[in-house]
Every structure is written in structure tokens, then in C-alpha cells.
Write a protein that holds these residues in place. Sequence first.
Motif, short mmCIF file in Angstrom:
data_model
loop_
_atom_site.label_atom_id
_atom_site.label_comp_id
_atom_site.label_asym_id
_atom_site.label_seq_id
_atom_site.Cartn_x
_atom_site.Cartn_y
_atom_site.Cartn_z
N ALA A 67 6.52 9.25 -8.55
CA ALA A 67 6.22 8.52 -7.64
C ALA A 67 5.98 6.88 -7.99
O ALA A 67 5.77 6.50 -9.15
CB ALA A 67 5.00 9.08 -7.18
N LEU A 68 5.89 6.12 -6.94
CA LEU A 68 5.65 4.90 -7.42
C LEU A 68 4.35 4.46 -6.37
O LEU A 68 4.08 5.07 -5.40
CB LEU A 68 6.49 3.91 -6.87
N ASN A 69 3.45 3.51 -7.00
CA ASN A 69 2.02 3.14 -6.39
C ASN A 69 2.32 1.64 -6.24
O ASN A 69 2.62 0.96 -7.27
CB ASN A 69 0.98 3.83 -7.08
N PHE A 70 2.00 1.32 -4.81
CA PHE A 70 2.06 -0.14 -4.56
C PHE A 70 0.76 -0.48 -4.24
O PHE A 70 0.07 0.11 -3.37
CB PHE A 70 3.04 -0.42 -3.46
N LEU A 71 0.10 -1.90 -4.89
CA LEU A 71 -1.22 -2.33 -4.26
C LEU A 71 -0.52 -3.79 -3.50
O LEU A 71 0.20 -4.34 -4.08
CB LEU A 71 -2.01 -2.72 -5.39
N LEU A 72 -1.23 -3.76 -2.36
CA LEU A 72 -1.06 -4.92 -1.55
C LEU A 72 -2.10 -5.68 -1.37
O LEU A 72 -2.91 -5.18 -0.25
CB LEU A 72 -0.29 -4.62 -0.06
N HIS A 73 -2.26 -6.76 -1.99
CA HIS A 73 -3.18 -7.59 -2.15
C HIS A 73 -3.51 -8.53 -0.88
O HIS A 73 -2.54 -8.96 -0.59
CB HIS A 73 -3.48 -8.13 -3.30
N GLY A 74 -4.50 -8.72 -0.36
CA GLY A 74 -4.71 -9.52 0.82
C GLY A 74 -3.82 -9.03 2.10
O GLY A 74 -3.76 -9.72 3.06
N ALA A 75 -3.95 -7.61 2.30
CA ALA A 75 -3.32 -6.91 3.46
C ALA A 75 -4.44 -6.40 4.65
O ALA A 75 -3.96 -6.26 5.53
CB ALA A 75 -2.80 -5.73 2.81
N LEU A 76 -5.74 -6.57 4.28
CA LEU A 76 -6.51 -5.93 5.13
C LEU A 76 -7.63 -7.09 5.74
O LEU A 76 -8.59 -6.61 6.26
CB LEU A 76 -7.20 -4.73 4.46
N ASP A 77 -7.49 -8.08 5.75
CA ASP A 77 -8.26 -9.11 6.35
C ASP A 77 -9.66 -8.80 5.87
O ASP A 77 -10.53 -9.00 6.72
CB ASP A 77 -8.08 -9.06 7.69
N GLY A 78 -9.96 -8.89 4.64
CA GLY A 78 -11.34 -8.56 3.92
C GLY A 78 -11.65 -7.17 3.92
O GLY A 78 -12.68 -6.84 3.10
N GLY A 79 -11.10 -6.19 4.50
CA GLY A 79 -11.14 -4.58 4.36
C GLY A 79 -11.96 -4.13 5.31
O GLY A 79 -12.62 -4.89 6.36
#
Length: 117
Positions: A67-79
Motif C-alpha cells: 500500500a501507499l499512503n498520501f498526506l494531502l496538506h492544505g486540502a480541507l480548508d482548516g479541517g
Amino acid sequence: MTRVPLVRLAHARSGDKGDTANVGVIALSPEVYAFLKRELTAERVATHFQGMVHGEVERFELDNLEALNFLLHGALDGGGTTSLMTDAQGKVYSTALLRMTLEVPDAVLASLAPRPA
């Protein structure tokens, strides 16, 4: 080579941690995993999500899980606690990534065929 959507090669799951979406991509065969390690780069994922992800994309390899895991920073408009986005927890990022298409060698696609028991 055949152009196919990632959904034919892998499962995916996503979630959130603050303003970062987390997307796990689980290959459907060892051959697919080897292919994805070469082709499904952080840069390619960042391009796929251009305009949606406003920070860095990081990739982590989980060889024991194929498996590969990706972190998408700045993707959720603050969370989730601050965002007015429809999907503030990033649950649809996995579906969106599985729509990416890749040129896949026929030998890799053949690894997905059912094997006799």
C-alpha cells in the motif's frame, strides 16, 4: 499498455487530521504494487488534485501491506471543526484519486485475473 482508472488496480480509503487529508491506496496484487510504487508518485497525485490541495503532497510506502499512503496538506480548508466545506473530513479524496487514469502494462493487468484455486 492500456489506460485504466486506478480503481481497477487498487482499493482506497481516506480521512482527515486537521487540514490534512490522508489517502491510503492498497494494491490488488504484488505486481500492481510494484507498478504503483514506480508510477503513483507524490507529484502525480499533486497534479491530479491541482486546485483542491493547496499544500505539499507526501507519499509513504507500506511494503508489508502493498500500500501507499498520501498526506494531502492544505486540502480541507482548516479541517472538520472550522471548515464550511461539504467534505471537511476528506472522505471523498479516495474516490477522487481512484478516478485517476494510468498507462498500465498488460502484464500488470494480467496479474489481476482470477487464479485457479
